[in-house]
Design an enzyme around this catalytic site. Structure first.
Site, PDB file in Angstrom:
ATOM      1  N   LYS A   1      -9.479   2.738  -1.768  1.00 47.13           N
ATOM      2  CA  LYS A   1      -9.676   1.521  -0.268  1.00 47.13           C
ATOM      3  C   LYS A   1     -10.921   2.144   0.045  1.00 47.13           C
ATOM      4  CE  LYS A   1      -7.024   1.393   3.799  1.00 47.13           C
ATOM      5  NZ  LYS A   1      -5.687   1.550   4.904  1.00 47.13           N
TER       6      LYS A   1
ATOM      7  N   GLU B   1      -6.059   9.141   7.591  1.00 49.35           N
ATOM      8  CA  GLU B   1      -6.755   8.579   6.163  1.00 49.35           C
ATOM      9  C   GLU B   1      -7.754   9.313   6.264  1.00 49.35           C
ATOM     10  OE1 GLU B   1      -4.950   4.075   6.295  1.00 49.35           O
ATOM     11  OE2 GLU B   1      -5.461   4.677   4.235  1.00 49.35           O
TER      12      GLU B   1
ATOM     13  N   ASN C   1       0.351  -0.916   5.541  1.00 53.41           N
ATOM     14  CA  ASN C   1       1.126  -0.290   6.124  1.00 53.41           C
ATOM     15  C   ASN C   1       0.813  -0.283   8.257  1.00 53.41           C
ATOM     16  OD1 ASN C   1       3.320   1.865   5.258  1.00 53.41           O
ATOM     17  ND2 ASN C   1       1.438   0.774   4.087  1.00 53.41           N
TER      18      ASN C   1
ATOM     19  N   CYS D   1      -5.416  -2.781   2.639  1.00 56.96           N
ATOM     20  CA  CYS D   1      -4.819  -2.866   4.546  1.00 56.96           C
ATOM     21  C   CYS D   1      -6.275  -2.850   5.507  1.00 56.96           C
ATOM     22  CB  CYS D   1      -4.008  -1.475   4.228  1.00 56.96           C
ATOM     23  SG  CYS D   1      -3.090  -1.857   5.834  1.00 56.96           S
TER      24      CYS D   1
ATOM     25  N   ASN E   1      -6.991   6.405  -1.396  1.00 55.80           N
ATOM     26  CA  ASN E   1      -5.936   5.664  -1.540  1.00 55.80           C
ATOM     27  C   ASN E   1      -5.725   4.095  -2.436  1.00 55.80           C
ATOM     28  OD1 ASN E   1      -4.309   3.510  -0.247  1.00 55.80           O
ATOM     29  ND2 ASN E   1      -4.531   3.900   2.154  1.00 55.80           N
TER      30      ASN E   1
ATOM     31  N   GLU F   1       1.061  -1.611   0.488  1.00 58.36           N
ATOM     32  CA  GLU F   1       0.055  -0.102   0.150  1.00 58.36           C
ATOM     33  C   GLU F   1       1.267   1.237  -0.051  1.00 58.36           C
ATOM     34  OE1 GLU F   1      -1.529   1.183   3.661  1.00 58.36           O
ATOM     35  OE2 GLU F   1      -3.477   1.898   3.077  1.00 58.36           O
TER      36      GLU F   1
HETATM   37  N1  ING Z   1      -2.708   0.345   8.590  1.00 55.96           N
HETATM   38  C1  ING Z   1      -3.730   0.302  10.059  1.00 55.96           C
HETATM   39  C2  ING Z   1      -4.744  -1.498   8.968  1.00 55.96           C
HETATM   40  O1  ING Z   1      -5.572  -1.619   9.676  1.00 55.96           O
HETATM   41  C3  ING Z   1      -5.191  -0.190  11.726  1.00 55.96           C
HETATM   42  C4  ING Z   1      -4.618   0.760  10.548  1.00 55.96           C
HETATM   43  C5  ING Z   1      -3.417  -0.544  12.380  1.00 55.96           C
HETATM   44  C6  ING Z   1      -5.155  -0.646  12.424  1.00 55.96           C
HETATM   45  C7  ING Z   1      -3.599  -1.246  13.810  1.00 55.96           C
HETATM   46  C8  ING Z   1      -6.407  -2.023  13.750  1.00 55.96           C
HETATM   47  C9  ING Z   1      -4.967  -1.893  14.099  1.00 55.96           C
HETATM   48  O2  ING Z   1      -3.796  -1.854   9.696  1.00 55.96           O
HETATM   49  C10 ING Z   1      -3.765   0.628   7.953  1.00 55.96           C
HETATM   50  N2  ING Z   1      -3.073   1.789   6.194  1.00 55.96           N
HETATM   51  O3  ING Z   1      -4.902   0.912   7.436  1.00 55.96           O
END
Ligand code: ING
Length: 306
Positions: free
Chosen positions: A123, A142, A193, A168, A106, A47
């Site tokens: 996304k 985001e 990410n 993601c 995204n 991503e």
């Molecule tokens: N990053 C993370 C993901 O869903 C996140 C945001 C991190 C959500 C940890 C919940 C827990 O993997 C992106 N870019 O969506």
């Protein structure tokens, strides 16, 4: 005639805030060449693979925010990736920030071995928050920087199979996988990410790698599809990002797994016809699904607790 494909997840280590796109592209060309050397016919990149993960920073000015986006694809910076793919006869998946008119997404694309864009996805599940929250060690903006995707979850006939994409946070939502499963997806390509630290629930930091694979293995198994998932990983501008790039079989088994949080290629041979082991048995949707009882799944609000 078996429908087989050799696929690669091309994990990227950190991309510095001031690292030019040309540098990230050069790293990806090197990974693509290495993957090709190992027989890969499709290479999946992460991503937002062209730059550092910029939603971690609050930027008040749209002009600065827009410096992180691509107005054309390919562009002068990304052309070397398309050229390498055509030279090697390799397809690839790329995540990037897209400006389309007045909208910002995204985005991920699937590019064929002759360089044409075969599919585009934007996304849908945008995590994080909209306003600057200075209490956080890093932001996750985001919802501020991107509009919700408007292309649905397309599954296209490509590379000998039915290929879908998500990005993601999408992978955490079962609806993502089922919407592609209902289109007979046999391969889902995605990048991510994912910070190791989740400020709202730090007690879950130790579980980020587990939740990553749990989400994708479940999605693969419950919909009978392969998954190729590529992380942007490592300590990037002070934020530790998980790795765990992997290739997952329709049985939910991880068949290839990255061992580092740096630039790394993992490769596996997939056999699209193996999806039938799941889709004509335990998850034969026609035989076993009960969609008339699932209407609540599409309701805007959760069903009231009884
Ligand atoms: N990053 C993370 C993901 O869903 C996140 C945001 C991190 C959500 C940890 C919940 C827990 O993997 C992106 N870019 O969506």
């Amino acid at each position: 005639m078996p429908r087989t494909l050799t696929v690669a997840a091309a994990q990227l280590g950190p991309i510095a805030r001031d690292e030019p796109r040309s540098s990230a592209v050069a790293r990806m060309v090197a990974l693509m060449e290495h993957a090709h050397g190992r027989g890969a016919e499709l290479v999946v990149f992460p991503e937002l693979a062209l730059t550092s993960f910029f939603p971690r920073w609050f930027m008040p000015d749209q002009s600065e925010i827009d410096t992180w986006f691509e107005r054309e694809m390919p562009s002068a910076d990304t052309a070397p990736l398309f050229e390498a793919a055509a030279r090697l006869g390799v397809a690839f998946h790329l995540g990037y920030a897209e400006i389309d008119g007045a909208n910002r997404f995204n985005t991920a694309i699937l590019v064929g071995p002759t360089g044409e864009i075969l599919s585009k996805y934007r996304k849908v599940h945008l995590p994080g928050h909209r306003e600057d929250e200075p209490w956080r060690p890093f932001q996750h903006l985001e919802k501020r920087y991107f509009a919700r995707g408007d292309l649905g979850f397309p599954v296209v006939d490509a590379l000998g199979g039915h290929v879908g994409m998500c990005i993601c946070n999408d992978r955490r939502w079962p609806e993502t996988w089922r919407l592609m499963g209902l289109q007979s997806a046999e391969l889902v390509c995605l990048g991510y990410n994912t910070p190791q630290h989740y400020p709202n629930a730090p007690q879950h930091d130790r579980l980020q790698d587990f939740h990553n694979h749990l989400s994708m293995q479940a999605g693969a198994y419950q919909n009978g599809t392969y998954v190729v998932a590529a992380a942007k990983a490592g300590l990037e501008e002070g934020a530790e990002l998980i790795g765990g790039s992997c290739i997952i079989a329709p049985t939910g088994e991880i068949v290839a797994l990255a061992a580092t949080r740096a630039d790394e290629v993992v490769v596996a041979d997939i056999d699209f016809d193996r999806c039938r082991e799941i889709r004509t048995n335990i998850f034969d949707f026609a035989q076993h699904r009960q969609p008339d009882l699932y209407t609540a799944l599409a309701e805007p609000a959760p069903a009231p607790a009884k």
